[in-house]
Design a protein around this motif. Structure first.
Motif, short mmCIF file in Angstrom:
data_model
loop_
_atom_site.label_atom_id
_atom_site.label_comp_id
_atom_site.label_asym_id
_atom_site.label_seq_id
_atom_site.Cartn_x
_atom_site.Cartn_y
_atom_site.Cartn_z
N LYS A 1 0.92 -1.23 -0.02
CA LYS A 1 0.19 -0.18 -0.05
C LYS A 1 0.94 1.26 -0.23
O LYS A 1 0.86 2.09 -0.68
CB LYS A 1 -0.79 -0.07 1.34
CG LYS A 1 -2.10 -1.07 1.37
CD LYS A 1 -2.93 -0.94 2.46
CE LYS A 1 -3.87 -1.88 2.14
NZ LYS A 1 -4.97 -1.95 3.55
N TYR B 1 -5.19 3.73 -9.03
CA TYR B 1 -6.64 3.18 -8.95
C TYR B 1 -7.58 4.12 -7.85
O TYR B 1 -8.70 4.13 -8.31
CB TYR B 1 -6.50 1.72 -8.41
CG TYR B 1 -5.96 0.63 -9.26
CD1 TYR B 1 -6.49 0.58 -10.50
CD2 TYR B 1 -5.53 -0.49 -8.89
CE1 TYR B 1 -6.31 -0.46 -11.37
CE2 TYR B 1 -5.34 -1.38 -9.79
CZ TYR B 1 -5.65 -1.66 -10.84
OH TYR B 1 -5.47 -2.57 -11.68
N HIS B 2 -6.77 4.84 -7.11
CA HIS B 2 -7.60 5.89 -6.32
C HIS B 2 -8.15 7.07 -7.17
O HIS B 2 -8.74 7.67 -6.67
CB HIS B 2 -6.62 6.38 -5.13
CG HIS B 2 -5.44 7.00 -5.51
ND1 HIS B 2 -4.34 6.54 -6.37
CD2 HIS B 2 -5.04 8.44 -5.12
CE1 HIS B 2 -3.50 7.47 -6.24
NE2 HIS B 2 -3.94 8.62 -5.96
N LYS C 1 -10.00 -2.23 -5.04
CA LYS C 1 -9.88 -0.96 -5.78
C LYS C 1 -9.76 -0.93 -7.17
O LYS C 1 -10.17 0.07 -8.00
CB LYS C 1 -8.25 -0.53 -5.15
CG LYS C 1 -8.32 0.21 -3.74
CD LYS C 1 -6.92 0.65 -3.58
CE LYS C 1 -6.99 1.33 -1.94
NZ LYS C 1 -7.49 2.76 -2.37
N TYR D 1 -12.18 1.26 -9.86
CA TYR D 1 -11.64 1.96 -10.89
C TYR D 1 -12.21 1.67 -12.28
O TYR D 1 -12.67 2.76 -12.72
CB TYR D 1 -10.23 1.69 -10.90
CG TYR D 1 -9.40 2.57 -12.05
CD1 TYR D 1 -8.92 3.75 -11.81
CD2 TYR D 1 -9.24 2.03 -13.29
CE1 TYR D 1 -8.30 4.66 -12.67
CE2 TYR D 1 -8.48 2.91 -14.34
CZ TYR D 1 -8.34 4.00 -14.05
OH TYR D 1 -7.54 4.69 -15.02
#
Length: 264
Positions: free
Chosen positions: A54, A88-89, A142, A146
């Motif tokens: 992460k 992806y965020h 995620k 997306y």
């Protein structure tokens, strides 16, 4: 963009940069196999001291200027940022704006892996996909969020077997990826997305094509974009479809250099 092709011995059609995660053992062999002739590829590593994925994904994007600087004043025609998890965020609009700003700053196009996949979806008219995800569950979720924000329907998700080792994704083998993809065929998607730049994908893409199912991956789409950046035409649909054909030239190049790919 100035003509840089006569400044160096190699890369008469272009010199491109590629940024890949620090321990990735898959992205470079797959992208190199798909490059057009007379394109030179310089590879840099995305590095982070963080022990958890992460945190590393955040570092790869926030530190991108530092990674780009490692190419110094090499006469680049463009750079590929070959890691999907780091963006992806973002919404597609945020991602496009971010990489447009980077490109304007450095004077050549800079494209992310997820952008390259989105461009492929648009060129191919894809609306409904199935996903092979090698990620841990939090990152798979995620990824799903997306792609949904990008306007595609995800009809099913499968995961390959994870063998363990120094990195679960980089240790995956073609037969495991292909088995996961075959389990998706019953859902009849428009296309199968093999997610993740560290998972081997070119062998499964060949095998799936022989079964009548188109599949793409981060590495596949990034190679297409690098070829097109050298041409100055990033979204050429005909070139993408040519790469998907059973007689595409990259197939022989891959099998000549890595003959064990035949085992799929």
């Amino acid at each position: 963009m100035p003509d840089l092709t006569d400044e160096v011995e190699y890369g008469a059609r272009g010199t491109l940069g590629l940024l890949v995660p620090q321990a990735n053992t898959t992205a470079e062999p797959e992208v190199q196999a798909m490059l057009d002739t007379d394109i030179a590829l310089l590879t840099g590593r995305l590095t982070s001291p963080q022990p958890e994925m992460k945190e590393r994904l955040v570092d790869f994007l926030t530190g991108i200027d530092g990674f780009i600087s490692t190419f110094a004043n090499a006469p680049l025609n463009g750079i590929g940022f070959l890691i999907t998890g780091s963006t992806y965020h973002l919404t597609p609009e945020q991602e496009d704006a971010h990489f447009d700003l980077l490109g304007a700053r450095y004077g050549y196009p800079i494209v992310s892996a997820a952008q390259s996949i989105r461009r492929a979806f648009q060129c191919l008219g894809v609306e409904r996909i199935a996903l092979v995800s090698p990620y841990p569950d939090w990152l798979t979720q995620k990824s799903i969020a997306y792609w949904k924000r990008c306007g595609v329907e995800i009809c099913a998700v499968e995961a390959p077997d994870t063998p363990g080792g120094f990195h679960n994704i980089y240790m995956m083998r073609n037969d495991s990826v292909l088995s996961a993809a075959k389990r998706l065929l019953v859902h009849k998607p428009d296309l199968i997305l093999l997610a993740g730049a560290g998972m081997p994908t070119l062998g499964p893409i060949m095998a799936l094509a022989d079964l009548g199912m188109s599949a793409i991956s981060s590495n596949f789409c990034m190679a297409w974009q690098i070829n097109q950046m050298a041409k100055g035409a990033p979204d050429e649909t005909a070139a993408l479809k040519k790469l998907l054909q059973s007689d595409a030239m990259w197939r022989n190049r891959l099998l000549e250099r890595f003959p064990t790919v035949r085992t799929v």
